[in-house]
Design an enzyme around this catalytic site. Sequence first.
Site: not given
Length: 360
Positions: A146, A195, A227, A251, A255
Amino acid sequence: MEYKIGVIRGDGIGPEIVNEAVKVLDAVSGKYGFTLKYTDIDMGGCSIDKYGVPLTDEAIDAAKASDAVLMGSIGGDAKTSSWYKLEPSKRPEAGLLAIRKELNLFANLRPSMLYDELKGACPLSEVTADKGFDMIIVRELTGGLYFGERYTKNSHGIETAVDTLSYDEVEIRRAAIKAFDIAMKRNRKVTLVDKANVLDSSRLWRKVTAKVAESYPDVDYDTMLVDNAAMQLVKDPAQFDVILTENMFGDILSDEAAMITGSIGMLPSASLNDTKFGLYEPSGGSAPDIAGKNVANPIATILSASMMLRYSLDQDEASDAIDAAVKQVLKDGYRTGDIMSDGCTKVNTDEMGNLIAGKL
Ligand code: NAD
């Protein structure tokens, strides 16, 4: 002991829910022998109305002079509020981004726990919900994809967009230290989610975090690919205590972790820097649709105040007492409208605050 607390009441339901958190803080501080000295700080829409900008230099100074900041929420209805006719850098949300930057808040904490009393709202299978879960996601907040260099180019009629994901070891180390410090106050388990089978940046996260872990021999440390983590969160969330992860993975996973509680409006959050300082706020927004009606649920803000006591002020016993008071009031069957269910007693914002403060 006296602590300086900056208080951003903000917009919408912000003032209502913060008032209840302050009520609870006053009750608990009296009992545990410390004093909280509050300074009001304007931010968001209310600051635009007063000063023409969502965050003034004076507000930043007041926040910096505090031991911690407790915040309600900022912003209004984007369709009707005049704040959203302003250019983006002058809108309420710009104040929040600016204060995060000014205070160097690089670690975002999002707890996710399932209350026994609210298990019915959990969207997971009954077997999984029955096991319960109580985890916290530590998300790196100021680096990664980001904040990396980005551009879009057109070469021979073909458009290409590029985003870059980069982390240096300093950014990783400070986030990892936060996660391990937090684990020491909880169940002493850290799972680094990355990852690393594909990304160089993830491999650096593994290298640096493993080194940090050596300084915390009492903490059980493990790694998991993102994952798999996304699957494990819905299959067996009870296995997690502290999840440490980079900005974008955090992020998304925070959620997901909030959603599986079924009561996202109950969840607090915190953003920390490399001192004890933190900004504490509910995960939800300013809920303009119910503002001023005394019906908002103040529990997420009250639990944010509890996190503030634990992580910024080291008042763990007082924090435990607030968490227990919230559980007891839920067990007694009191609910605000958003979490109301059959057989429970519906209460207003201030009644919920009074009930929780009354248990302390
Ligand atoms: P929201 O979270 O404010 O509201 C979504 C829904 O949840 C609404 O129906 C609302 O009534 C309900 N809700 C939220 N908090 C509640 C509570 N404590 N008790 C009971 N019900 C509650 O999200 P939104 O409508 O997308 O955003 C409204 C404004 O809030 C926007 O201006 C947005 O930018 C801002 N916002 C601010 C923050 C922040 O201050 N950190 C975070 C998210 C959104």
